[in-house]
Design a protein around this motif. Structure first.
Motif, mmCIF file in Angstrom:
data_model
loop_
_atom_site.group_PDB
_atom_site.id
_atom_site.type_symbol
_atom_site.label_atom_id
_atom_site.label_comp_id
_atom_site.label_asym_id
_atom_site.label_seq_id
_atom_site.Cartn_x
_atom_site.Cartn_y
_atom_site.Cartn_z
ATOM 1 N N GLU A 1 34.813 35.320 46.678
ATOM 2 C CA GLU A 1 34.142 35.840 45.480
ATOM 3 C C GLU A 1 34.614 37.255 45.169
ATOM 4 N N ARG A 2 34.824 38.045 46.208
ATOM 5 C CA ARG A 2 35.272 39.421 45.999
ATOM 6 C C ARG A 2 36.688 39.467 45.429
ATOM 7 N N ALA A 3 37.496 38.490 45.804
ATOM 8 C CA ALA A 3 38.897 38.488 45.367
ATOM 9 C C ALA A 3 39.057 38.055 43.919
ATOM 10 N N LEU A 4 38.028 37.456 43.346
ATOM 11 C CA LEU A 4 38.139 36.953 41.982
ATOM 12 C C LEU A 4 37.842 38.051 40.973
ATOM 13 N N ASN A 5 38.497 37.941 39.837
ATOM 14 C CA ASN A 5 38.336 38.913 38.761
ATOM 15 C C ASN A 5 37.954 38.158 37.502
ATOM 16 N N ASP A 6 36.927 38.642 36.813
ATOM 17 C CA ASP A 6 36.474 37.939 35.613
ATOM 18 C C ASP A 6 37.508 37.970 34.487
ATOM 19 N N LYS A 7 38.568 38.772 34.644
ATOM 20 C CA LYS A 7 39.645 38.739 33.653
ATOM 21 C C LYS A 7 40.383 37.401 33.708
ATOM 22 N N GLU A 8 40.322 36.756 34.882
ATOM 23 C CA GLU A 8 40.877 35.405 35.011
ATOM 24 C C GLU A 8 39.871 34.428 34.417
ATOM 25 N N GLU A 9 40.275 33.647 33.431
ATOM 26 C CA GLU A 9 39.348 32.724 32.791
ATOM 27 C C GLU A 9 38.935 31.591 33.722
ATOM 28 N N THR A 10 39.891 31.073 34.508
ATOM 29 C CA THR A 10 39.596 29.942 35.390
ATOM 30 C C THR A 10 40.232 30.137 36.759
ATOM 31 N N VAL A 11 39.744 29.393 37.732
ATOM 32 C CA VAL A 11 40.354 29.324 39.055
ATOM 33 C C VAL A 11 40.566 27.857 39.391
ATOM 34 N N ASP A 12 41.552 27.595 40.234
ATOM 35 C CA ASP A 12 41.832 26.240 40.700
ATOM 36 C C ASP A 12 41.323 26.104 42.129
ATOM 37 N N VAL B 1 37.820 25.501 37.390
ATOM 38 C CA VAL B 1 36.440 25.972 37.232
ATOM 39 C C VAL B 1 36.464 27.345 36.569
ATOM 40 N N PRO B 2 35.594 27.598 35.584
ATOM 41 C CA PRO B 2 35.515 28.947 35.001
ATOM 42 C C PRO B 2 35.227 29.990 36.084
ATOM 43 N N THR B 3 35.989 31.064 36.069
ATOM 44 C CA THR B 3 35.844 32.088 37.116
ATOM 45 C C THR B 3 34.443 32.675 37.144
ATOM 46 N N ARG B 4 33.926 33.004 35.981
ATOM 47 C CA ARG B 4 32.592 33.609 35.925
ATOM 48 C C ARG B 4 31.534 32.672 36.508
ATOM 49 N N LEU B 5 31.663 31.380 36.205
ATOM 50 C CA LEU B 5 30.727 30.402 36.745
ATOM 51 C C LEU B 5 30.835 30.328 38.261
ATOM 52 N N PHE B 6 32.058 30.251 38.778
ATOM 53 C CA PHE B 6 32.219 30.117 40.230
ATOM 54 C C PHE B 6 31.671 31.340 40.962
ATOM 55 N N ARG B 7 31.933 32.520 40.445
ATOM 56 C CA ARG B 7 31.409 33.734 41.080
ATOM 57 C C ARG B 7 29.882 33.733 41.070
ATOM 58 N N GLU B 8 29.287 33.286 39.950
ATOM 59 C CA GLU B 8 27.832 33.245 39.853
ATOM 60 C C GLU B 8 27.264 32.213 40.821
ATOM 61 N N MET B 9 27.956 31.084 40.972
ATOM 62 C CA MET B 9 27.499 30.050 41.908
ATOM 63 C C MET B 9 27.475 30.581 43.339
ATOM 64 N N VAL B 10 28.519 31.309 43.705
ATOM 65 C CA VAL B 10 28.572 31.882 45.052
ATOM 66 C C VAL B 10 27.463 32.910 45.237
ATOM 67 N N ARG B 11 27.323 33.801 44.268
ATOM 68 C CA ARG B 11 26.346 34.883 44.375
ATOM 69 C C ARG B 11 24.924 34.344 44.491
ATOM 70 N N ARG B 12 24.647 33.224 43.818
ATOM 71 C CA ARG B 12 23.288 32.690 43.781
ATOM 72 C C ARG B 12 22.974 31.744 44.941
ATOM 73 N N THR B 13 23.955 31.447 45.778
ATOM 74 C CA THR B 13 23.692 30.526 46.895
ATOM 75 C C THR B 13 24.016 31.114 48.263
ATOM 76 N N VAL B 14 24.990 32.025 48.336
ATOM 77 C CA VAL B 14 25.480 32.456 49.645
ATOM 78 C C VAL B 14 24.407 33.188 50.450
ATOM 79 N N PHE B 15 23.493 33.873 49.785
ATOM 80 C CA PHE B 15 22.459 34.629 50.513
ATOM 81 C C PHE B 15 21.507 33.713 51.270
ATOM 82 N N ALA B 16 21.421 32.443 50.864
ATOM 83 C CA ALA B 16 20.481 31.521 51.495
ATOM 84 C C ALA B 16 21.068 30.821 52.714
ATOM 85 N N ARG C 1 20.508 26.117 44.957
ATOM 86 C CA ARG C 1 21.498 25.183 44.420
ATOM 87 C C ARG C 1 21.838 25.575 42.992
ATOM 88 N N MET C 2 23.136 25.574 42.683
ATOM 89 C CA MET C 2 23.548 25.818 41.303
ATOM 90 C C MET C 2 24.646 24.849 40.933
#
Length: 372
Positions: A208-219, A130-145, A179-180
């Motif tokens: 989410e905090r441990a991820l860095n956008d310098k990483e293109e993808t995460v597994d 999964v693209p790192t930037r996408l995964f971080r955005e998914m977490v940020r946009r759902t975890v507060f709910a 939902r994202m």
């Protein structure tokens, strides 16, 4: 063990690992970060038995003697933060741990590293990329709910659904639902089944905090009872929430006759903040009235006062008044840029509102009962 390392590099890695170690625990050994110096790299491991992390540090590290050590989180963290030395030496012997800088020396007690729990590595052959930037955005946009305080424990986390080429994240507390979805690539036929891959709120925030956008993808690998996530330098483990998630698709409205209004985050958020000035903890409802090319936001609290703020919109239909908790609308606005365009979908004063963007994000807010 004897190592020399750049203080800034070690501080960043140690702080991340230490954020997972519990501040208090009946198992005192968990209040340490396990450090292993071997094969030209430094591996830091920490866990609270629900979440675990393994971090690898290769840059700025010189290993003179391989070995392992337990570094107490509180004291070691303070030394790293307060030290002015560019390089620190960490050495273990029978007496404990010595941390030495150019003009400072510290000695700390050392526990037995062999007693520290094993933190899982990533050995899976089935996973999602999964693209790192996408995964971080998914977490940020759902975890507060999510609802970490509810007795409905399954709501205390983010649901992840992964299939052949798609990833969906969902968070809800029963009064609103976020939902994202986005694209992810399955490896080895990896996919989740049912509604049981629920990552606890705290765990997914740490991830989410441990991820860095310098990483293109995460597994990401989902197993029956836990989730593993891998980057080039870290592996993070989390137990899953027990139970099954509610069928969120039944909550997400699909309506043929709903009114869809094109809006922008900035103006709505500004008007919302103004209208919310006269609200308090007991009176959180704001009336959203759509009529005559205007969205009127009105609030009234007996001991505080009243507010009325108007916002021009492209709507000239029958008046519709929807009462919503202003905090829920604000949460949506906070995770998006002020210039973001979105669709505000309404149907009636008794039906949920659906706010959505064109990048796969949707947010449902249940209306409140009107008391005036």
């Amino acid at each position: 063990m004897k190592i020399s390392c750049q203080r800034d590099t070690l501080t960043a890695a140690f702080s991340l690992a230490a954020s997972i170690a519990p501040a208090r625990s009946p198992k005192e050994i968990l209040q340490n970060v396990k450090v292993t110096a071997s094969g030209g790299k430094l591996t830091l491991a920490a866990t609270d038995m629900e979440v675990g992390i393994r971090l690898e540090v290769t840059e700025g590290v010189e290993i003179e003697v391989e070995g392992t050590a337990l570094l107490p989180v509180q004291r070691t963290g303070a030394i790293l933060r307060e030290s002015n030395d560019e390089t620190l030496t960490i050495e273990t012997d029978e007496g404990g741990i010595r941390v030495t800088g150019g003009r400072s020396k510290f000695k700390l007690p050392g526990g037995n590293p062999d007693e520290f729990p094993v933190v899982d590595g990533f050995d899976e052959d089935k996973y999602h990329v999964v693209p790192t930037r996408l995964f971080r955005e998914m977490v940020r946009r759902t975890v507060f709910a999510t609802d970490s305080e509810s007795s409905r424990y399954a709501l205390g986390g983010v649901l992840l659904e992964l299939d052949a080429n798609r990833v969906i994240a969902v968070g809800t507390d029963g009064r609103r639902l976020a939902r994202m979805e986005g694209k992810g690539e399955s490896q080895g036929g990896h996919e989740t089944s049912g509604m049981s891959t629920i990552v606890p709120t705290r765990a997914i925030q740490l991830i989410e905090r441990a991820l860095n956008d310098k990483e293109e993808t995460v597994d990401i690998a989902a197993r029956p009872n836990d989730l593993l996530l891998r980057t080039s330098t870290a592996v993070i483990y989390s137990r899953l929430v027990e139970g099954r998630y509610p069928n969120w698709r039944q909550v997400f409205p699909t309506r043929e006759n709903a009114i869809q209004l094109d809006m922008t985050i900035g103006p709505l958020f500004a008007a919302l903040r103004q209208a919310a000035i006269v609200t308090d903890h007991e009176s959180r409802g704001i009336d959203f009235t759509f009529a005559n090319g205007t969205l009127k936001l009105e609030a009234s609290t007996a001991d505080i006062g009243e507010s009325q703020v108007e916002l021009p919109i492209a709507y000239d239909g029958e008046p519709i008044t929807l009462t919503m908790d202003h905090r829920y609308v604000a949460d949506f606005c906070k995770v998006l840029d002020s210039e973001t365009a979105f669709i505000f979908e309404i149907e009636s004063g008794n039906a949920p509102a659906l706010l959505s963007t064109d990048d796969g994000y949707g947010y449902v807010i249940m209306p409140m009962a009107r008391d005036r």
